[in-house]
Design a protein around this motif. Sequence first.
Motif, short mmCIF file in Angstrom:
data_model
loop_
_atom_site.label_atom_id
_atom_site.label_comp_id
_atom_site.label_asym_id
_atom_site.label_seq_id
_atom_site.Cartn_x
_atom_site.Cartn_y
_atom_site.Cartn_z
N MET A 1 72.72 34.92 9.07
CA MET A 1 72.07 36.21 8.86
C MET A 1 72.56 36.96 7.68
O MET A 1 73.95 36.92 7.78
CB MET A 1 72.26 36.91 10.42
N ASN A 2 71.92 37.65 7.41
CA ASN A 2 72.29 38.56 6.08
C ASN A 2 72.88 39.77 6.53
O ASN A 2 72.04 40.65 6.85
CB ASN A 2 71.29 39.05 5.32
N TRP A 3 74.02 40.17 6.66
CA TRP A 3 74.64 41.42 7.34
C TRP A 3 74.86 42.47 6.04
O TRP A 3 74.94 41.99 4.77
CB TRP A 3 76.06 41.13 7.45
N SER A 4 74.63 43.64 6.46
CA SER A 4 74.67 44.80 5.56
C SER A 4 76.18 44.84 5.06
O SER A 4 77.23 44.57 5.90
CB SER A 4 73.99 45.90 5.93
N ASN A 5 76.21 45.89 4.18
CA ASN A 5 77.63 46.22 3.72
C ASN A 5 78.43 47.05 4.87
O ASN A 5 79.37 47.02 5.17
CB ASN A 5 77.63 47.03 2.45
N GLU A 6 77.50 47.91 5.35
CA GLU A 6 78.04 48.70 6.67
C GLU A 6 78.57 47.64 7.85
O GLU A 6 79.76 47.95 8.15
CB GLU A 6 77.15 49.70 7.17
N GLN A 7 77.83 46.76 7.81
CA GLN A 7 78.29 45.79 9.02
C GLN A 7 79.38 44.89 8.72
O GLN A 7 80.30 44.70 9.55
CB GLN A 7 77.34 45.14 9.54
N GLN A 8 79.55 44.40 7.59
CA GLN A 8 80.47 43.65 7.00
C GLN A 8 81.87 44.46 7.05
O GLN A 8 82.83 43.77 7.33
CB GLN A 8 80.42 43.01 5.52
N LEU A 9 82.03 45.82 6.74
CA LEU A 9 83.19 46.44 6.81
C LEU A 9 83.69 46.58 8.18
O LEU A 9 85.01 46.67 8.47
CB LEU A 9 82.77 47.91 6.41
N ILE A 10 82.98 46.77 9.24
CA ILE A 10 83.08 46.72 10.61
C ILE A 10 83.75 45.40 10.83
O ILE A 10 84.90 45.36 11.77
CB ILE A 10 82.03 47.13 11.52
N PHE A 11 83.15 44.15 10.52
CA PHE A 11 83.82 42.90 10.74
C PHE A 11 85.05 42.77 10.35
O PHE A 11 85.85 42.16 10.92
CB PHE A 11 82.80 41.74 9.87
N ASP A 12 85.25 43.35 8.99
CA ASP A 12 86.54 43.40 8.37
C ASP A 12 87.68 44.04 9.33
O ASP A 12 88.85 43.50 9.39
CB ASP A 12 86.72 43.88 7.19
N TRP A 13 87.31 45.09 9.75
CA TRP A 13 88.29 45.90 10.67
C TRP A 13 88.25 45.17 11.92
O TRP A 13 89.76 44.78 12.38
CB TRP A 13 87.58 47.29 10.87
N PHE A 14 87.52 44.62 12.47
CA PHE A 14 87.84 43.74 13.73
C PHE A 14 88.61 42.48 13.39
O PHE A 14 89.44 42.24 14.52
CB PHE A 14 86.44 43.16 14.40
N LYS A 15 88.62 41.97 12.31
CA LYS A 15 89.33 40.75 12.13
C LYS A 15 90.82 41.12 11.67
O LYS A 15 91.69 40.39 12.27
CB LYS A 15 88.85 40.22 10.71
N SER A 16 91.17 42.23 11.05
CA SER A 16 92.34 42.55 10.76
C SER A 16 92.89 43.84 10.60
O SER A 16 93.94 44.39 10.24
CB SER A 16 92.60 42.09 9.27
N GLY A 17 92.03 44.77 11.03
CA GLY A 17 92.44 46.34 11.27
C GLY A 17 93.39 46.74 12.12
O GLY A 17 93.59 45.89 13.17
N GLN A 18 94.03 47.74 12.04
CA GLN A 18 95.18 48.19 12.75
C GLN A 18 94.85 49.53 13.41
O GLN A 18 94.07 50.33 13.01
CB GLN A 18 96.36 48.48 12.23
N GLY A 19 95.35 49.65 14.78
CA GLY A 19 95.12 51.15 15.38
C GLY A 19 93.83 51.23 16.03
O GLY A 19 93.54 50.74 16.81
N LYS A 31 73.43 48.52 16.45
CA LYS A 31 74.68 48.75 17.17
C LYS A 31 75.24 47.26 18.06
O LYS A 31 76.24 46.96 17.77
CB LYS A 31 74.97 50.05 17.91
N THR A 32 74.67 47.29 19.00
CA THR A 32 74.75 46.05 19.83
C THR A 32 74.94 44.75 19.24
O THR A 32 75.77 43.79 19.37
CB THR A 32 73.91 46.07 21.07
N THR A 33 73.89 44.51 18.17
CA THR A 33 73.93 43.31 17.63
C THR A 33 75.18 43.30 16.67
O THR A 33 75.87 42.16 16.48
CB THR A 33 72.62 43.32 16.54
N THR A 34 75.59 44.23 15.95
CA THR A 34 76.78 44.51 15.09
C THR A 34 77.99 44.31 16.01
O THR A 34 78.92 43.35 15.44
CB THR A 34 76.83 45.74 14.45
N ILE A 35 78.17 44.90 17.00
CA ILE A 35 79.33 44.77 17.92
C ILE A 35 79.60 43.26 18.51
O ILE A 35 80.66 42.59 18.57
CB ILE A 35 79.44 45.75 19.09
#
Length: 626
Positions: A1-19, A31-35
Amino acid sequence: MNWSNEQQLIFDWFKSGQGALVVKARAGTGKTTTIKAAFEHAPEDRILYAVFNKKNQLEAQEKIKDPRVEVKTLHSLGFAFIKRIWRNARPDPEVEIDRVNSCADFSDRPEERGAVIKLIGFAKNTCIAPVRADLERICQEQDIEFLRMDGIGIALSAIERAKQQDRRDRISFDDMVWLPVAMGWVRPWYGLVCIDEAQDMNLPQLMMARNAVTKDGRIVVIGDDRQAIYGFRGAVQGAMTMMKIQLHAQELGLKTTYRCPKAVVRLAQEIVPDYCAADSAPEGEVSPVGDSLNAQPGDAILSRLNAPLMPLALNLIRKGIPARIEGRDLGKQLSTMVRSMKAKSVPHFIERVGSWLEKTRKRLENTKHGKKRMEQSDDIAATLIAVAENASGINDIETRISSLFDDTTQFSKPAVVLSSVHKAKGLEWKRVFILNETFRRGKGIEEDNIFYVAITRAMCSLFIVGNVSTGGEGGPRTSAEIDPVQDIVTIKSGLADNIAPAPGSDSSPAAPAAIVESRGIIFPPENQETKKPMLEPIGKIEYIDSLILAGGKTKVEILEIAKQKFPDLSDNTVNWCVSTMIKRLGKLPRHKVVKRKGRGPNKPKTFATAIAETYNQNENDSCAQN
């Protein structure tokens, strides 16, 4: 699936974000698909996805199959914390009443008890450790008054009693979230907590979710600040901003909608400027359609208020178009109110609704939020009057409510769905009609939010509808025509004074036939497709009435004369009319003479007069029940 830049930034945070992270997700942005996809990037072993209600929970569980993710409402989570301490705890709506009764004697003040219970509910939804000043503020904001007792003191005592285990292990619905937070029973079970629909959460809910995360865990707050429309329930104003500040959270956005067409997005941008349409979105349409409403199964009709929905739904059904009103719980509430009226007939029921509305309006006069509360009361009264229009009796009113109100699920049969905006939240349809006259855009942020939520339910076409008529001449009244305050005046002035004139009279009818019919003079329809109330023309009733009053004729003779005089009526209708009229008039002096203002002196009582005067005297023999 081709994810948007908005969605990709959220994935990056879930992978290694803090706090902590705040995700501002606009309507229809996936929203639900992204989460769901984001959870696949999270390293935590135990994840909580906290949703707003049971319906949201079931929908999310269908989509999210990751065994690490627990999808729960915050009420079910709180109940789990309570059962760790009180193993046999069980919900019971009566427990709050018993707590309040144990604090004071309400035997001659039931209305004060209701006010105390209302105050307790708001306190548990807006405070953690309420004190008198908090309850005084709530009383002022919610127009809660105590005339003869210290309601605030009683409420505080009952709240303290809620912290003690009930001898029958009962807890209230409000206790499920408030009690574990107030008692410090929330346990940090989850490495990652995601709060969905955060803009609609109250303070105890947000505190529970925050306390359920482990010391080194992470928290994600998801929602749309422009879909905050539950302030009247105690939702925290600016909940997402508050959480962002308290948690020192990073903010990301989902602002590109994959639901709405470009035409709808342009309209929504007048309220939410950062809302965007996908490049691949169709143009769609936003069309004003005047008073016409050509809805078909699969379409939705949305209103800010509930009252306009009932006459529209009944009219669609009369035309053979399947229809239902969204909100099974709303139907249950209305049914409870119908039963609480303890009415003996339809006119008696409408009079009771009017009396309730008068008392409510009087109580709300000159209060801080009186105007808004009056509008809510008017909406309830108008809805009840609308459902009573042309009903054959009290049982028919309850049957209508139970058959019309339901929730949309994947198993629902195709139908036109009529819904308030609040009930439509989270749903979508290809074609949406909005009753524009019910909205108050420009009257405050929450009113603008309601309009934004309404229009963003449309996937293809949005139709802006003006004042909608639900039937032709003599048909059921529109929401604009159903004025509960005026109806009270009509009822109290007496039904007979609103009957159309007898044949040969030069006077004009004082009220539409639909109003007269709604007061309980009900006749079986000739044809459901082209039904006109059997009261039109009223002369048919007056003519048959005069035959009976004249005397000297048998029932069979009267039937024959009536059938010859009115060949357009079916034999069944004539038989029913004559039988009912003879039955009713047989209980009165045959030729009792009365003076009737404006109708000529010394005129015998007609069927219409008799039925109006005897409705409440003949509890077990109401014409409206037959």
